[in-house]
Scaffold this motif. Structure first.
Motif: not given
Ligand SMILES: Cc1ncc(COP(=O)(O)O)c(C=O)c1O
Length: 488
Positions: A117-119, A284-286, A322-324
């Protein structure tokens, strides 16, 4: 399997059935040998003529995906290209129905060292600052009400300011608050696509988008991304051949590779999007999680005609619970998204939104980001060191940010087989197939390392290396430990 027919869609109904059967086969919902409903029954269920269903089945038969036998019915062909057959050992569930759910389940097994998991690292959660922000938020009883569908104005104002760091000029009105990036993707797909539409994605890509798209009956077409260089000719060809409306990208510190799209690709994407009237989803999650060098400005910062929708998430940056997250989009697009959001879950929790806004306003984020960047860079370096020390004959990409690394196995090695045996040995990795629309094995793994300390990383990679050595030996090949190396 449930079929969803959209009479208002431009896609003919028979094609909607074709696309949904194809998607069912690709995801494993319709395994080889599965029986399809008889023509008469499906026609009744969907309220369409028998001829429509018959045409759909005939097309799928001509493609070799279905086989019909007089008196017995119609079945998924035994030769249909579907997911890899489960190994005889520990069942590996990403061949199953939900990749995302099975990834979560495997990583959660007790005693497993999980690179699945990408935690983010739990020790980075800003517990006391968020506690103080929640306390402060509760001083206003209105935060226990529903609040606005578009999101807390205070949070939107704070995020609009934050986005300037990504080169994005946005006002609070340009933003919609969502339940994380995942909901943002879901809303975008629901607002701007119909079953049977084509969704373009770079490959490898984030599995969560593949899952959403296939479940809503879209056909996903992959455009290869060669370590940051998107194959522009393939994108152009796909735009000409398919009536695609959306292109989904993770241009900065991608999940699964940790690498970013290069400048020529970014410019070409916008040129082609304008030529073919595509909307571009920039996940742009990262984007706020660089290591050594600052991130490239967001794709949206180059967008002159408002066709890029940029998603930001606080899950990896701060805390997933946070789910935000937010989406920035042109006014008309944002209004459509807000309508779907309202119909879906009305609002995001007002109290959590206000707490996050107060956390940001108090100026905690820059210090937090500095500390987490140092921690993740240390873990990345521990992973790189372990790979160099242990992994026989592999190559890997150097992550520049985010939480993931892309590892390529020596040629001819069965990724699902190694992943299964690794799981039995106590280490979980995600096979590369999960990141491709057609889910064919690519001889790769994604290793998500953010939540593992350096000792666990070392232990996990040493275990994985032993399993890989066994596979090489079984093939009569012996690769010396450390015979591989970084690709870049
Ligand atoms: C590229 C990407 N988008 C979206 C998500 C989902 O993230 P969130 O927790 O903000 O819904 C992830 C989670 O791993 C992700 O890596």
């Amino acid at each position: 399997m449930q079929f969803t027919i959209r009479r208002d869609a431009e896609t003919p109904i028979y094609r909607q059935i074709v696309d949904q059967v194809r998607a069912g086969i690709a995801t494993g919902d319709l395994p080889r040998g599965a029986r399809l409903p008889p023509v008469r029954q499906l026609a009744l269920d969907c309220g369409v003529t028998r001829l429509t269903v018959h045409s759909a089945y005939a097309e799928l038969q001509a493609e070799g995906l279905l086989e019909s036998y007089v008196g017995r019915g119609t079945f998924v062909a035994s030769t249909a290209e579907t997911l890899p057959a489960p190994s005889s050992k520990e069942p590996i569930a990403w061949e199953g129905r939900s990749i995302v759910a099975s990834l979560m389940r495997h990583g959660d097994r007790p005693g497993i060292i999980s690179f699945v998991q990408a935690f983010p690292a739990r020790e980075t959660y800003p517990v006391s600052e968020l506690e103080a922000a929640l306390h402060e938020a509760m001083a206003d009883p209105d935060v226990l009400g529903y609040g606005h569908t578009q999101g807390d104005p205070l949070l939107r104002a704070e995020v609009a300011t934050l986005l300037a760091q990504r080169g994005i000029t946005a006002s609070p009105d340009d933003l919609l608050v969502t339940a994380g990036a995942q909901q943002a993707i879901d809303l975008i797909l629901r607002a701007f696509t119909a079953p049977g539409d084509v969704l373009l994605v770079e490959e490898p890509t984030y599995p969560g988008v593949l899952e959403l798209a296939t479940r809503s009956g879209q056909r996903v077409v992959g455009i290869p991304n060669d370590d940051g260089a998107l194959r522009i000719h393939a994108l152009e060809a796909a735009c000409l051949a398919e009536r695609a409306r959306l292109l989904y990208l993770v241009p900065t510190f991608s999940n699964p590779t940790g690498r970013s799209l290069d400048s020529p690709s970014r410019e070409a994407v916008l040129r082609i999007a304008a030529r073919h009237d595509l909307l571009v989803v920039e996940d742009d999650t990262y984007g706020f999680m660089p290591f050594d060098r600052p991130a490239s400005p967001a794709l949206r910062s180059l967008d002159v005609d408002g066709r890029v929708l940029t998603i930001t998430s606080f899950s990896k940056m701060l805390a997933p619970a946070l789910r935000l997250g937010t989406v920035v989009a042109r006014g008309d697009l944002l209004a459509s998204l807000a309508t779907v959001k309202g119909a879906s879950d009305l609002v995001c929790s007002a109290v959590l939104q206000r707490a996050l806004a107060l956390y940001l306003r108090a100026g905690h984020l820059p210090g937090h980001s500095r500390r987490t960047a140092a921690l993740y860079a240390e873990r990345r370096d521990a992973l790189l060191g372990a790979l160099e020390r242990h992994m026989p004959g592999c190559t890997w990409m150097l992550p520049e940010g985010g939480l993931n690394l892309w590892l390529t196995l020596p040629g001819g090695i069965d990724e699902a087989g190694v992943a299964n045996d690794a799981l039995a040995a106590g280490v979980a990795v995600t096979p590369g197939a999960a990141f491709f629309p057609r889910r064919r094995p690519h001889g790769s793994f994604r290793l998500s390392y953010g939540a593992l300390d350096p000792d666990r990383i070392e232990e996990g990679i040493a275990l994985l290396a032993r399993v890989l050595q066994d596979h090489l030996r079984m093939q009569g090949r012996v690769a010396p430990f450390g015979a591989g190396g970084p690709l870049v």
